[in-house]
Design a protein around this motif. Structure first.
Motif, PDB file in Angstrom:
ATOM      1  N   ASP A 158     -12.091   4.291  11.856  1.00  0.00           N
ATOM      2  CA  ASP A 158     -12.054   3.019  11.115  1.00  0.00           C
ATOM      3  C   ASP A 158     -11.166   3.160   9.880  1.00  0.00           C
ATOM      4  O   ASP A 158     -11.644   3.230   8.754  1.00  0.00           O
ATOM      5  CB  ASP A 158     -13.477   2.599  10.704  1.00  0.00           C
ATOM      6  CG  ASP A 158     -14.176   3.646   9.844  1.00  0.00           C
ATOM      7  OD1 ASP A 158     -13.768   4.830   9.891  1.00  0.00           O
ATOM      8  OD2 ASP A 158     -15.114   3.291   9.108  1.00  0.00           O
ATOM      9  N   GLY A 179       1.035  -1.815  10.148  1.00  0.00           N
ATOM     10  CA  GLY A 179       1.784  -1.654   8.895  1.00  0.00           C
ATOM     11  C   GLY A 179       0.912  -1.207   7.729  1.00  0.00           C
ATOM     12  O   GLY A 179       1.256  -1.438   6.573  1.00  0.00           O
ATOM     13  N   CYS A 184       2.897  -1.098  14.067  1.00  0.00           N
ATOM     14  CA  CYS A 184       1.663  -1.754  14.531  1.00  0.00           C
ATOM     15  C   CYS A 184       1.071  -2.583  13.402  1.00  0.00           C
ATOM     16  O   CYS A 184       1.563  -3.653  13.115  1.00  0.00           O
ATOM     17  CB  CYS A 184       0.697  -0.711  15.086  1.00  0.00           C
ATOM     18  SG  CYS A 184       0.923  -0.439  16.854  1.00  0.00           S
ATOM     19  N   SER A 204       0.012   2.009   7.183  1.00  0.00           N
ATOM     20  CA  SER A 204       0.203   3.426   6.852  1.00  0.00           C
ATOM     21  C   SER A 204       0.781   3.536   5.445  1.00  0.00           C
ATOM     22  O   SER A 204       1.394   2.596   4.933  1.00  0.00           O
ATOM     23  CB  SER A 204       1.081   4.122   7.881  1.00  0.00           C
ATOM     24  OG  SER A 204       2.286   3.427   8.038  1.00  0.00           O
ATOM     25  N   ILE A 205       0.612   4.700   4.867  1.00  0.00           N
ATOM     26  CA  ILE A 205       0.767   4.816   3.422  1.00  0.00           C
ATOM     27  C   ILE A 205       1.912   5.726   2.988  1.00  0.00           C
ATOM     28  O   ILE A 205       2.474   5.569   1.918  1.00  0.00           O
ATOM     29  CB  ILE A 205      -0.598   5.304   2.866  1.00  0.00           C
ATOM     30  CG1 ILE A 205      -1.560   4.128   2.814  1.00  0.00           C
ATOM     31  CG2 ILE A 205      -0.466   5.939   1.510  1.00  0.00           C
ATOM     32  CD1 ILE A 205      -2.988   4.522   2.589  1.00  0.00           C
ATOM     33  N   TYR A 261       0.813  -1.223   0.000  1.00  0.00           N
ATOM     34  CA  TYR A 261       0.000   0.000   0.000  1.00  0.00           C
ATOM     35  C   TYR A 261       0.841   1.265   0.000  1.00  0.00           C
ATOM     36  O   TYR A 261       0.364   2.336  -0.325  1.00  0.00           O
ATOM     37  CB  TYR A 261      -0.879   0.104   1.251  1.00  0.00           C
ATOM     38  CG  TYR A 261      -1.527  -1.159   1.700  1.00  0.00           C
ATOM     39  CD1 TYR A 261      -2.500  -1.766   0.917  1.00  0.00           C
ATOM     40  CD2 TYR A 261      -1.191  -1.734   2.918  1.00  0.00           C
ATOM     41  CE1 TYR A 261      -3.115  -2.922   1.349  1.00  0.00           C
ATOM     42  CE2 TYR A 261      -1.810  -2.887   3.354  1.00  0.00           C
ATOM     43  CZ  TYR A 261      -2.763  -3.481   2.567  1.00  0.00           C
ATOM     44  OH  TYR A 261      -3.367  -4.614   3.000  1.00  0.00           O
ATOM     45  N   ALA A 318      -0.726   7.242  16.429  1.00  0.00           N
ATOM     46  CA  ALA A 318       0.469   7.903  15.892  1.00  0.00           C
ATOM     47  C   ALA A 318       0.185   8.637  14.581  1.00  0.00           C
ATOM     48  O   ALA A 318       0.831   9.638  14.280  1.00  0.00           O
ATOM     49  CB  ALA A 318       1.581   6.883  15.701  1.00  0.00           C
ATOM     50  N   THR A 319      -0.770   8.129  13.783  1.00  0.00           N
ATOM     51  CA  THR A 319      -1.079   8.816  12.518  1.00  0.00           C
ATOM     52  C   THR A 319      -2.277   9.751  12.662  1.00  0.00           C
ATOM     53  O   THR A 319      -2.652  10.413  11.697  1.00  0.00           O
ATOM     54  CB  THR A 319      -1.418   7.796  11.403  1.00  0.00           C
ATOM     55  OG1 THR A 319      -2.417   6.904  11.899  1.00  0.00           O
ATOM     56  CG2 THR A 319      -0.205   7.022  10.956  1.00  0.00           C
ATOM     57  N   GLY A 334      -1.971   1.668  18.378  1.00  0.00           N
ATOM     58  CA  GLY A 334      -0.727   2.457  18.467  1.00  0.00           C
ATOM     59  C   GLY A 334      -0.470   3.241  17.190  1.00  0.00           C
ATOM     60  O   GLY A 334      -0.175   4.437  17.219  1.00  0.00           O
ATOM     61  N   VAL A 391       3.606   4.667  22.040  1.00  0.00           N
ATOM     62  CA  VAL A 391       2.332   4.447  22.726  1.00  0.00           C
ATOM     63  C   VAL A 391       2.244   2.973  23.103  1.00  0.00           C
ATOM     64  O   VAL A 391       2.377   2.102  22.237  1.00  0.00           O
ATOM     65  CB  VAL A 391       1.158   4.804  21.787  1.00  0.00           C
ATOM     66  CG1 VAL A 391      -0.175   4.494  22.441  1.00  0.00           C
ATOM     67  CG2 VAL A 391       1.242   6.255  21.361  1.00  0.00           C
ATOM     68  N   GLY A 403     -11.200   7.995   9.047  1.00  0.00           N
ATOM     69  CA  GLY A 403     -11.939   6.919   8.385  1.00  0.00           C
ATOM     70  C   GLY A 403     -13.317   7.405   8.007  1.00  0.00           C
ATOM     71  O   GLY A 403     -13.631   8.592   8.146  1.00  0.00           O
TER      72      GLY A 403
HETATM   73  C1  LIG Z   1      -6.867   0.120   2.229  1.00  0.00           C
HETATM   74  C2  LIG Z   1      -6.502   1.212   3.182  1.00  0.00           C
HETATM   75  C3  LIG Z   1      -7.475   2.109   3.590  1.00  0.00           C
HETATM   76  C4  LIG Z   1      -7.146   3.125   4.475  1.00  0.00           C
HETATM   77  N1  LIG Z   1      -8.127   3.987   4.875  1.00  0.00           N
HETATM   78  C5  LIG Z   1      -7.834   4.950   5.763  1.00  0.00           C
HETATM   79  C6  LIG Z   1      -8.849   5.847   6.209  1.00  0.00           C
HETATM   80  O1  LIG Z   1      -9.992   5.773   5.789  1.00  0.00           O
HETATM   81  N2  LIG Z   1      -8.498   6.781   7.116  1.00  0.00           N
HETATM   82  C7  LIG Z   1      -7.220   6.900   7.594  1.00  0.00           C
HETATM   83  O2  LIG Z   1      -6.969   7.773   8.408  1.00  0.00           O
HETATM   84  N3  LIG Z   1      -6.237   6.074   7.174  1.00  0.00           N
HETATM   85  C8  LIG Z   1      -6.509   5.107   6.296  1.00  0.00           C
HETATM   86  N4  LIG Z   1      -5.522   4.261   5.888  1.00  0.00           N
HETATM   87  C9  LIG Z   1      -4.148   4.429   6.410  1.00  0.00           C
HETATM   88  C10 LIG Z   1      -3.808   3.607   7.663  1.00  0.00           C
HETATM   89  O3  LIG Z   1      -4.709   2.553   7.842  1.00  0.00           O
HETATM   90  C11 LIG Z   1      -3.762   4.499   8.902  1.00  0.00           C
HETATM   91  O4  LIG Z   1      -2.740   5.440   8.777  1.00  0.00           O
HETATM   92  C12 LIG Z   1      -3.590   3.735  10.225  1.00  0.00           C
HETATM   93  O5  LIG Z   1      -3.853   4.599  11.278  1.00  0.00           O
HETATM   94  C13 LIG Z   1      -2.209   3.125  10.412  1.00  0.00           C
HETATM   95  O6  LIG Z   1      -2.245   2.245  11.516  1.00  0.00           O
HETATM   96  P1  LIG Z   1      -1.234   1.015  11.609  1.00  0.00           P
HETATM   97  O7  LIG Z   1      -1.519   0.267  12.847  1.00  0.00           O
HETATM   98  O8  LIG Z   1      -1.256   0.243  10.376  1.00  0.00           O
HETATM   99  O9  LIG Z   1       0.146   1.797  11.805  1.00  0.00           O
HETATM  100  P2  LIG Z   1       1.577   1.490  11.168  1.00  0.00           P
HETATM  101  O10 LIG Z   1       1.512   1.560   9.700  1.00  0.00           O
HETATM  102  O11 LIG Z   1       2.156   0.275  11.769  1.00  0.00           O
HETATM  103  O12 LIG Z   1       2.382   2.749  11.733  1.00  0.00           O
HETATM  104  C14 LIG Z   1       1.978   4.042  11.428  1.00  0.00           C
HETATM  105  C15 LIG Z   1       2.919   5.038  12.116  1.00  0.00           C
HETATM  106  O13 LIG Z   1       2.776   4.951  13.509  1.00  0.00           O
HETATM  107  C16 LIG Z   1       4.012   4.623  14.144  1.00  0.00           C
HETATM  108  N5  LIG Z   1       3.678   3.704  15.220  1.00  0.00           N
HETATM  109  C17 LIG Z   1       3.263   2.429  15.116  1.00  0.00           C
HETATM  110  N6  LIG Z   1       3.044   1.923  16.324  1.00  0.00           N
HETATM  111  C18 LIG Z   1       3.311   2.894  17.217  1.00  0.00           C
HETATM  112  C19 LIG Z   1       3.281   2.973  18.635  1.00  0.00           C
HETATM  113  N7  LIG Z   1       2.908   1.944  19.377  1.00  0.00           N
HETATM  114  N8  LIG Z   1       3.635   4.134  19.227  1.00  0.00           N
HETATM  115  C20 LIG Z   1       4.022   5.202  18.487  1.00  0.00           C
HETATM  116  N9  LIG Z   1       4.084   5.174  17.145  1.00  0.00           N
HETATM  117  C21 LIG Z   1       3.722   4.042  16.528  1.00  0.00           C
HETATM  118  C22 LIG Z   1       4.836   3.999  13.051  1.00  0.00           C
HETATM  119  O14 LIG Z   1       6.216   4.129  13.277  1.00  0.00           O
HETATM  120  C23 LIG Z   1       4.394   4.791  11.860  1.00  0.00           C
HETATM  121  O15 LIG Z   1       5.061   6.014  11.844  1.00  0.00           O
HETATM  122  C24 LIG Z   1      -5.819   3.243   4.973  1.00  0.00           C
HETATM  123  C25 LIG Z   1      -4.849   2.334   4.563  1.00  0.00           C
HETATM  124  C26 LIG Z   1      -5.180   1.337   3.673  1.00  0.00           C
HETATM  125  C27 LIG Z   1      -4.111   0.386   3.265  1.00  0.00           C
END
Ligand SMILES: Cc1cc2nc3c(=O)[nH]c(=O)nc-3n(C[C@H](O)[C@H](O)[C@H](O)COP(=O)(O)OP(=O)(O)OC[C@H]3O[C@@H](n4cnc5c(N)ncnc54)[C@H](O)[C@@H]3O)c2cc1C
Length: 589
Positions: free
Chosen positions: A251, A192, A190, A194-195, A149, A263-264, A259, A319, A268
């Protein structure tokens, strides 16, 4: 006993060390033997005298040496404490600039562990997590380095050296203490999903994976709060909360964990009604870069540490637990799908619905191409009109109120020349209609793989513009997308002006895709929008952040970073540049 009493506290004898001259009877006749005896005695006396002088000289020398050493050490000590005071009172500007901001050229480049230091740190980390708590297998290293992604992929050497699975705040704290001592870069991970290149290991080091910390810590139904560990997914929470009649709003992508969501500062489809992470986090447990554990607290007193961490993308603290705000589930809800001839009508209808206070739980815009891809996927029971479409979740306190609201909504959309209006009358129909939104990404990708080949890349990016500017933004981008020949679609969380573009590009189209995204951000900023909607800044949008908020704001952010993580070991190179000698990513290939 007597001897003991004669000893000083230092254990040295208080007796004179000298031996006395042998006692000679004065009136004794001087015979030759007697003379010889006297000479012998004199020689002995001289020898003893010399020995005494020598010993005295030696002890004076030793004393001199000891005292010089003492003076030297004391001088050093005094010098150190004076220097320390001096440093505290007037810190060297290169180390602690007195300015309120930290321009990158004013700070030293960070130092990261060399191989030996890294190995030492790893041995200590093994003691914390045990032999099964970490891995350097290729599969895990690659799995934590990149994802499909991600809009841009890391360079081949931008990989972690070790993946560590953490299970408690205490473990995270110990690991951070070690990494801080040995200058080891740490990237938290977490779900993984993020984009924007948020977890690329630009400096190697370790990735801390939180997925095994997924417990519900505390559910307070009355106060509508839930405390969970960082590795719980939002879908886990949905499952857990359903029977209680409560829900957690944000969502994002499937599989995202709390986490990463904190962080992001994700949102949703539900953000329009329930807000983003910023509105839904009550307090956090955070491990700082030196291992200190902080509870950010939920009161209004003092600085708002919670909001400082939300959206900081793992650059200020890790976090480990989050207390989240819950909302009551709507008593009655339906999904409406409305088609229009053009995007202008669709967005104006959305604006009208919102401004009349219709209780919407979500409102999404799909452009005509998006609906085409969804139809092509065959995932819906019935094909939809391939036109700009509004998808809405409409809520109500009761079924009769909901029915009334649907009627009013219909009236409004008619005035904006809707061409079709469908709404769900049961849960199954609701799921079907809402699926058009949920399957869009996969449908678009599937279509692109068939049309452009299996190696097609996906680039999902977003900006947010004031809702009044949304029709212009969508219209202009659609035209540019068509011209570029790239397969793509547009979706928007119209409620908050959030505009997403999905670009499915081949390797040959990479430059065109890059230019398209740059123009999209430029256009958004011109329309007083933002450089990112909800996906964050990560590694790829740092220069856009400067364009959006200005250099001074970014320098202020860097100052905060330097205060909390002066060694810059926490997720280096994300959100802001932290090293003046960092090679900038090459966007031109
Ligand atoms: C199909 C698809 C649809 C999506 N739709 C949306 C949407 O509608 N809205 C939206 O906002 N996003 C969307 N996203 C993006 C993504 O889902 C979000 O950014 C989500 O919040 C990332 O969470 P994650 O657990 O995957 O974090 P990760 O990708 O694992 O990490 C994201 C960031 O947080 C940091 N991090 C991870 N864990 C911790 C921790 N414990 N403490 C501190 N920092 C940490 C990482 O180093 C990184 O910088 C979408 C992605 C996809 C692939």
């Amino acid at each position: 006993m007597i001897l003991n009493r004669q000893r000083s506290v230092f254990g040295r004898s208080l007796r004179s060390p000298h031996t006395c001259l042998p006692c000679i009877p004065i009136r004794h006749k001087q015979t030759s033997a007697y003379k010889a005896f006297l000479e012998e005695a004199k020689k002995k006396k001289d020898k003893e005298e010399n020995e005494r002088k020598y010993q005295k000289k030696k002890s004076t020398k030793a004393f001199k040496f000891t005292s010089s050493a003492f003076i030297f050490v004391a001088t050093l000590g005094v010098g150190y404490s004076q220097g320390r005071l001096q440093v505290l009172n007037q810190p060297p500007k290169s180390l602690f600039p007195e300015t309120s901001t930290a321009p990158v050229d004013d700070i030293r480049s960070p130092y990261y562990a060399n191989e030996g230091e890294f190995e030492k740190a790893c041995k200590l980390i093994e003691r914390v997590v045990g032999p099964n708590g970490f891995t350097d297998s290729d599969a895990e290293i690659n799995g934590h380095a990149d994802s499909y992604y991600s809009c841009m992929h890391p360079e081949p050497d931008q990989k972690p050296d070790l993946v560590v699975y953490v299970r408690s705040t205490a473990q995270v704290s110990k690991i951070m203490d070690i990494c801080h001592r040995f200058n080891v870069p740490v990237v938290p991970y977490c779900g993984g999903t993020s984009i924007e290149g948020q977890y690329i290991s630009t400096r190697g080091g370790i990735v801390l994976d939180f997925s095994k910390m997924a417990d519900i810590v505390k559910f307070n139904e009355e106060d509508r709060t839930l405390t969970v560990q960082a590795g719980a997914t939002w879908q886990d929470l949905e499952e857990f909360l359903k029977p209680s009649g409560l829900l957690f709003g944000p969502d994002p992508g499937p599989g995202a964990q709390i986490g990463g969501m904190v962080a992001t500062s994700c949102s949703g489809t539900n953000a329009y009604r329930y807000g983003t992470m910023k509105e839904n986090v009550v307090s956090l447990k955070v491990v700082l870069s030196d291992g200190t554990v902080v509870d950010t607290g939920s009161s209004n007193s003092g600085y708002d540490l919670t909001r400082l961490i939300v959206g900081s993308e793992g650059t200020l603290g890790l976090v480990t637990e989050a207390t989240l705000r819950l909302a009551p589930r709507p008593k009655a809800e339906t999904v409406a799908l409305v088609s229009f001839d053009n995007v202008f009508n669709a967005v104006q209808a959305a604006q009208d619905i919102i401004s009349r206070g219709i209780p919407l739980n979500a409102i999404e815009l799909l452009n005509a191409k998006s609906v085409f891809y969804v139809n092509q996927s065959g995932l819906l029971h019935k094909k939809l009109e391939e036109k700009p479409t509004l998808l809405m979740k409409i809520g109500g306190a009761s079924q009769s109120l909901l029915d009334e609201t649907v009627k009013i909504t219909r009236k409004i959309t008619k005035t904006h020349n809707e061409t079709a209006f469908k709404f769900a009358s049961n849960e199954e129909e609701m799921d079907q209609l809402w699926m058009a939104r949920k399957v869009l990404y996969w449908s678009n990708l599937e279509y692109a793989k068939k049309a452009a080949g299996p190696d097609v890349n996906a680039w999902t990016t977003d900006v947010a513009v004031p809702i009044s500017a949304l029709p212009k933004m969508v219209d202009q981008f659609e035209k540019e997308l068509d011209k570029s020949g790239i397969i793509g679609s547009i979706i928007g969380h119209v409620g908050d002006g959030n505009f997403h573009a999905l670009l499915m590009y081949t390797q040959d189209q990479k430059e065109a895709a890059t230019n398209l995204v740059s123009r999209m951000v430029d256009q958004s900023l011109k329309l007083e929008g933002t450089s990112t909607g909800e996906h964050g800044i990560g590694y790829h949008k740092r220069e856009f952040l400067i364009e959006e908020v200005g250099q001074t704001s970014v320098d202020t952010m860097r100052k905060l970073k330097m205060v909390l993580d002066s060694k810059r070991i926490l997720n280096p190179d994300k959100v802001i540049v932290v090293d003046r000698s960092e090679p900038q990513p090459d966007r031109s290939e």
